[in-house]
Write a protein that holds these residues in place. Structure first.
Motif, PDB file in Angstrom:
ATOM      1  N   ASP A  91      -4.109   7.177   2.056  1.00 20.03           N
ATOM      2  CA  ASP A  91      -3.354   6.322   2.968  1.00 20.03           C
ATOM      3  C   ASP A  91      -4.323   5.589   3.893  1.00 20.03           C
ATOM      4  OD1 ASP A  91      -0.566   5.762   4.336  1.00 20.03           O
ATOM      5  OD2 ASP A  91      -1.982   6.272   5.926  1.00 20.03           O
ATOM      6  N   ARG A  92      -4.149   4.277   4.052  1.00 15.98           N
ATOM      7  CA  ARG A  92      -5.095   3.485   4.839  1.00 15.98           C
ATOM      8  C   ARG A  92      -5.155   3.924   6.288  1.00 15.98           C
ATOM      9  NH1 ARG A  92      -2.946  -2.175   2.293  1.00 15.98           N
ATOM     10  NH2 ARG A  92      -4.240  -2.200   0.412  1.00 15.98           N
ATOM     11  N   ALA A 120       0.832  -1.213   0.000  1.00 13.92           N
ATOM     12  CA  ALA A 120       0.000   0.000   0.000  1.00 13.92           C
ATOM     13  C   ALA A 120       0.864   1.260   0.000  1.00 13.92           C
ATOM     14  CB  ALA A 120      -0.952   0.006   1.190  1.00 13.92           C
ATOM     15  N   THR A 121       1.961   1.233  -0.752  1.00 12.67           N
ATOM     16  CA  THR A 121       2.811   2.405  -0.871  1.00 12.67           C
ATOM     17  C   THR A 121       2.109   3.463  -1.712  1.00 12.67           C
ATOM     18  OG1 THR A 121       3.837   1.535  -2.879  1.00 12.67           O
ATOM     19  CG2 THR A 121       4.875   0.961  -0.772  1.00 12.67           C
ATOM     20  N   MET A 150      -1.029   3.698  -8.700  1.00  7.11           N
ATOM     21  CA  MET A 150      -1.326   2.756  -9.777  1.00  7.11           C
ATOM     22  C   MET A 150      -2.806   2.403  -9.812  1.00  7.11           C
ATOM     23  SD  MET A 150       1.050   1.948 -11.877  1.00  7.11           S
ATOM     24  CE  MET A 150       0.377   0.419 -12.534  1.00  7.11           C
ATOM     25  N   ARG A 151      -3.427   2.251  -8.634  1.00  5.87           N
ATOM     26  CA  ARG A 151      -4.853   1.952  -8.593  1.00  5.87           C
ATOM     27  C   ARG A 151      -5.664   3.077  -9.217  1.00  5.87           C
ATOM     28  NH1 ARG A 151      -4.313  -3.223  -8.237  1.00  5.87           N
ATOM     29  NH2 ARG A 151      -3.812  -4.057  -6.197  1.00  5.87           N
ATOM     30  N   HIS A 199      -7.486  -3.806   1.596  1.00  2.00           N
ATOM     31  CA  HIS A 199      -6.463  -4.149   2.585  1.00  2.00           C
ATOM     32  C   HIS A 199      -6.444  -5.670   2.763  1.00  2.00           C
ATOM     33  CE1 HIS A 199      -3.750  -4.017   5.835  1.00  2.00           C
ATOM     34  NE2 HIS A 199      -4.048  -2.815   6.293  1.00  2.00           N
ATOM     35  N   PRO A 200      -5.319  -6.331   2.507  1.00  2.00           N
ATOM     36  CA  PRO A 200      -5.274  -7.798   2.608  1.00  2.00           C
ATOM     37  C   PRO A 200      -5.016  -8.316   4.020  1.00  2.00           C
ATOM     38  CG  PRO A 200      -3.165  -7.003   1.839  1.00  2.00           C
ATOM     39  CD  PRO A 200      -4.043  -5.782   1.998  1.00  2.00           C
TER      40      PRO A 200
END
Length: 497
Positions: A412-413, A89-90, A96-97, A441-442
């Protein structure tokens, strides 16, 4: 080797993957061959080039920027994306998403940088360092891939393809296709052609195997909201609220039991405006967790006494994503402390009252999900739920509408979680569930979830003891959570079964 970001990839490890044609690395890196000027996916069936003749690139755009053309045999751009983007999650992964969603085409590099929280110059440096190409090159590679698929799989005229893929002109489209694929659009169309209706685009979404499509369908069917979603034997459909107008997608979800290969989910899109093709495709990919590496996830659990047996029964289980982060958050709040059936009923009433009616070709799809702005203007006293939850829902909608909480996969998460927890009526369970579904989020686990405790007890385990050891499932705790929930959810009888 070059001094580009490709050197961050270990050449020896990459070459071993290429020699073994390991499909698990398709989309993780790309192999460029100096002697041919072509780049391939690691599993390309062509003869393996000699080690001194190859370089490795972290993105298709990086290989294209270095002057390489896409292999016509293995079609390296037709692969799932890298699972590393969701794990780390950088800022590069978050960008990119958004690029895949078409943000650069709609808002430019400035809009992309603003969403990620950087200046355009700093974001360009960051992406170049991490992925070997800047935002414009990455967006161009995405446009080229979308254009190729549309050319090969639809009867759209080339002008329609150009604008559907996000190109500013037909000339730009022609030049890019020739440069990336060493072929004209006419050459590409000659390979494969299907018949499609106006405004309808049928594509195949690449996923890694194994892929538990039927269990994903069961989950989506169990949570279906009347008016917005519909299900049937082997398929799931829903409305889409896209940047240029409404649309629908119908996904055919079946199991693919092979391991370490690439399978495809059939997706039929009906779009009001073809410029939304890129956004619609990316949102469908999020929904089916297309970038997951199921082999890596399942391997993490095989020796675990709790999750290991569940993985062996149902390999390739996915974490269902979303097509709209705001919708996911609203539905999560509605579902607090009520049954899934109750939440579906209440959400259906809210859709009927506040959603936008649309005409579709899929029976049962009648509305777009209400926008955050529409719900922010609602009187919480009139919502079909307890008043405290109604106030929490309206407060959340106001935060989403104002941008104080952003769920577009670019934020940012940790910052999103902090912002959500600051809202009245939003607790850790809600914030973490939204992170899992809306932000991809995995590694989310919900220790207070009653379903988790019931599943563990039903499997003969002590819930408290297992939950205390849940950190051993990192970085894939979201998948462990889905395996536990999966034990509580029987296959649903769908209309027509």
């Amino acid at each position: 080797m070059t001094s580009s970001p490709a050197t961050r990839l270990d050449p020896e490890s990459c070459y071993r993957a290429v020699k073994s044609r390991d499909r698990r690395f398709d989309g993780v890196f790309y192999t460029a061959v100096r002697t041919t000027g072509i780049y391939c996916r690691p599993s390309c069936p062509a003869r393996t080039p000699a080690f001194p003749h190859v370089t490795f690139h972290p993105s298709a755009a990086s290989a294209q920027a270095a002057g390489f053309r896409a292999c016509k045999r293995c079609l390296p751009d037709a692969t799932p994306g890298s699972p590393d983007w969701d794990v780390a999650a950088t800022a590069a992964g978050r960008a990119m998403r958004l690029i895949a969603d078409g943000v650069v085409d709609r808002e430019g590099v400035e809009g992309l940088a603003r969403r990620v929280g950087y200046t355009p110059r700093h974001l360009s440096r960051l992406l170049t360092a991490e992925l070997g190409a800047g935002p414009l090159a990455l967006a161009r590679a995405r446009r080229a891939q979308t254009a190729r698929v549309l050319v090969e799989t639809t009867d759209l005229g080339f002008a329609d393809v150009a604008f559907a893929a996000g190109f500013a002109s037909v000339r730009q489209f022609n030049d890019t296709v020739r440069e990336v694929y060493a072929a004209t659009p006419t050459d590409l169309r000659g390979r494969r052609r299907t018949t499609s209706s106006p405004g309808t685009v049928t594509m195949r979404l690449a996923v890694r195997t194994p892929f538990a499509g039927s269990r994903l369908l069961d989950f989506l069917a169990y949570h279906v909201v009347p008016g917005v979603e519909a299900v049937g034997p082997g398929w799931y459909a829903r409305t889409l609220d896209l940047p240029h107008g409404p649309g629908t997608v119908l996904l055919r979800l079946v199991d693919a039991r092979s391991s370490g290969e690439t399978a495809f989910v059939s997706a039929e899109f009906t779009l009001h405006d073809l410029r939304d093709t890129t956004a619609a495709v990316e949102r469908a990919r999020r929904l089916v967790d297309a970038d997951c590496d199921p082999v890596a996830v399942d391997d993490q659990f095989l020796g675990d006494p709790v999750i290991g047996p569940l993985v062996r029964v149902c390999p390739g289980l996915r974490v269902p994503g979303q097509v709209d982060g705001d919708e996911t958050a609203v539905r999560t709040v509605i579902g607090q402390q009520v049954s899934v059936t109750g939440a579906r009923t209440v959400t259906g009433r809210i859709v009927a009252a506040y959603g936008t009616p649309v005409e579709t070709t899929v029976p049962g799809l009648t509305h777009l999900f209400p926008s955050a702005a529409a719900l922010a203007a609602a009187d919480p006293e009139t919502l079909p739920m307890p008043r405290a939850r109604g106030r929490a829902l309206v407060g959340l909608a106001a935060a989403l509408a104002s941008g104080d909480v952003a769920l577009d996969r670019g934020a940012d998460r940790d910052e999103v979680r902090t912002s959500m927890l600051a809202l009245p009526g939003i607790g850790p369970w809600t914030a973490d569930y939204v992170a899992m579904r809306a932000l991809g989020h995995p590694d989310v686990f919900l220790p207070t979830d009653i379903g988790v405790r019931n599943a563990l007890a039903g499997l003969g385990h002590d819930p408290a003891g297992v939950i205390a050891r849940a950190d051993q499932w990192r970085p894939w705790r979201s998948y462990a959570l889905m395996h536990l929930w999966n034990t509580l959810m029987p296959a649903l009888p769908l209309e027509g079964d």
